[in-house]
Design an enzyme around this catalytic site. Structure first.
Site, PDB file in Angstrom:
ATOM      1  N   ASP A  63       0.838  -1.205   0.000  1.00 50.78           N
ATOM      2  CA  ASP A  63       0.000   0.000   0.000  1.00 50.78           C
ATOM      3  C   ASP A  63       0.870   1.250   0.000  1.00 50.78           C
ATOM      4  O   ASP A  63       0.369   2.369  -0.106  1.00 50.78           O
ATOM      5  CB  ASP A  63      -0.997  -0.001   1.152  1.00 50.78           C
ATOM      6  N   SER A  64       2.189   1.059   0.056  1.00 49.63           N
ATOM      7  CA  SER A  64       3.125   2.162  -0.159  1.00 49.63           C
ATOM      8  C   SER A  64       2.949   2.774  -1.544  1.00 49.63           C
ATOM      9  O   SER A  64       3.462   3.867  -1.812  1.00 49.63           O
ATOM     10  CB  SER A  64       4.567   1.682   0.013  1.00 49.63           C
ATOM     11  N   ASP A 102      -0.992  -6.134  -0.141  1.00 43.45           N
ATOM     12  CA  ASP A 102      -1.418  -5.482   1.100  1.00 43.45           C
ATOM     13  C   ASP A 102      -2.927  -5.282   1.121  1.00 43.45           C
ATOM     14  O   ASP A 102      -3.527  -4.864   0.118  1.00 43.45           O
ATOM     15  CB  ASP A 102      -0.758  -4.105   1.227  1.00 43.45           C
ATOM     16  N   LYS A 132      -1.381  -9.452   2.846  1.00 44.82           N
ATOM     17  CA  LYS A 132      -0.643  -9.008   4.026  1.00 44.82           C
ATOM     18  C   LYS A 132      -1.487  -8.027   4.798  1.00 44.82           C
ATOM     19  O   LYS A 132      -2.151  -7.167   4.199  1.00 44.82           O
ATOM     20  CB  LYS A 132       0.692  -8.363   3.644  1.00 44.82           C
ATOM     21  N   GLU A 134      -1.565  -5.607   8.641  1.00 45.14           N
ATOM     22  CA  GLU A 134      -0.796  -5.071   9.748  1.00 45.14           C
ATOM     23  C   GLU A 134      -1.483  -5.372  11.079  1.00 45.14           C
ATOM     24  O   GLU A 134      -2.708  -5.483  11.149  1.00 45.14           O
ATOM     25  CB  GLU A 134      -0.624  -3.558   9.594  1.00 45.14           C
ATOM     26  N   GLU A 201       9.139  -4.426  10.765  1.00 43.47           N
ATOM     27  CA  GLU A 201       9.577  -3.130  10.245  1.00 43.47           C
ATOM     28  C   GLU A 201       9.965  -2.167  11.355  1.00 43.47           C
ATOM     29  O   GLU A 201       9.252  -2.002  12.348  1.00 43.47           O
ATOM     30  CB  GLU A 201       8.475  -2.488   9.402  1.00 43.47           C
TER      31      GLU A 201
END
Length: 286
Positions: A63-64, A102, A132, A134, A201
């Protein structure tokens, strides 16, 4: 057979080309724990996937892309539609790497059921192998729910960009005893819930080492430790496309300078009419 894409130099268009099915699998990634380090880079487009795929074990459609592709201030505004569109492009451009996508902010946090609907849509529309998400202990039930229903999940702990408003920035995590204990507990919880790998991270290095030695699934570091089971970077950071990069990024090229120089040369040729030449134009047929 799998389909990848090559560039037709006569038209500059992506052309589908069949390639032998050599794509790695999620179980193969999980079995890599403690062996040759896993290589993961981000990819958001067909062409970048084509270039990175032969050298990677995993391609992450992160999602970056919100910041890298769309110029957004954070990952928070990224939508499910964006992730699906770019994820499908990366799958089309690769045949070897496991493609992980993501899940964007707001698409999975409300309940395991919401997460399943979002993840199922991602996998259906893209052809990717995994998603993925978080979060640590709070997301463990969701990871277990998805894993039990056939959706492979990569976890992400430590500095979690979707929680930037709560964290108050992008600084390294785990400097206090309480935060260290929480990050380790997060890792163990999502490992036990069935995550096939965990991105760690932006944590102080001893935490990443301890987690790597205590969980059963591979760990993939970014600003963590060289002792993790693999590493990931944003490809555009690694290629030197941005003026500023994080402390944990190593620049392997200076693509920004190459692009700028090429654009400058092109502009000069256009303005002095040295481009195009007869080699780049079409003469009438006799």
């Amino acid at each position: 057979m799998s389909t990848t894409y090559t560039i037709d130099t006569s038209t500059s268009r992506a052309t589908p080309t069949p390639a032998p099915m050599k794509r790695l699998t999620v179980p193969a990634i999980r079995k890599a724990k403690g062996k040759t380090p896993l290589v993961m880079l981000t990819a958001y487009t067909v062409r970048m996937a084509q270039l990175l795929d032969p050298h990677c074990d995993l391609l992450l459609v992160g999602d970056s892309l919100g910041q890298v592709i769309y110029g957004l201030p954070s990952t928070i505004p990224v939508t499910l539609e964006m992730m699906c569109a770019h994820g499908a492009a990366v799958v089309r451009g690769s045949y070897h790497s496991v493609v992980v996508i993501d899940m964007p902010f707001g698409s999975y946090e409300a309940s395991p059921e919401q997460a399943f609907l979002s993840a199922a849509r991602i996998l259906k529309e893209t052809g990717a192998a995994a998603v993925k998400l978080e979060g640590g202990e709070a997301m463990a039930p969701t990871i277990a729910f998805l894993s039990a229903r056939g959706i492979p999940v990569m976890g992400h702990i430590g500095l979690t960009p979707q929680a930037v408003n709560q964290l108050g920035g992008y600084g390294a995590r785990g400097r206090s005893d309480a935060e260290r204990a929480k990050i380790i507990a997060d890792a163990r919880a999502i490992d036990e819930a069935g995550a096939f790998a965990i991105v760690i991270e932006g944590v102080v290095e001893p935490i990443a080492v301890e987690i790597t030695n205590s969980v059963s699934c591979p760990t993939i570091g970014i600003g963590a430790s060289g002792q993790c089971d693999g590493q990931v970077l944003v490809a555009e950071d690694m290629l030197g496309l941005f003026d500023r990069t994080a402390r944990f990024v190593k620049r392997y090229a200076d693509m920004a300078a190459l692009v700028g120089d090429a654009a400058q040369s092109y502009a000069s040729d256009v303005r002095d009419r040295s481009f195009p030449t007869p080699e780049q134009t079409y003469a009438p047929k006799d």
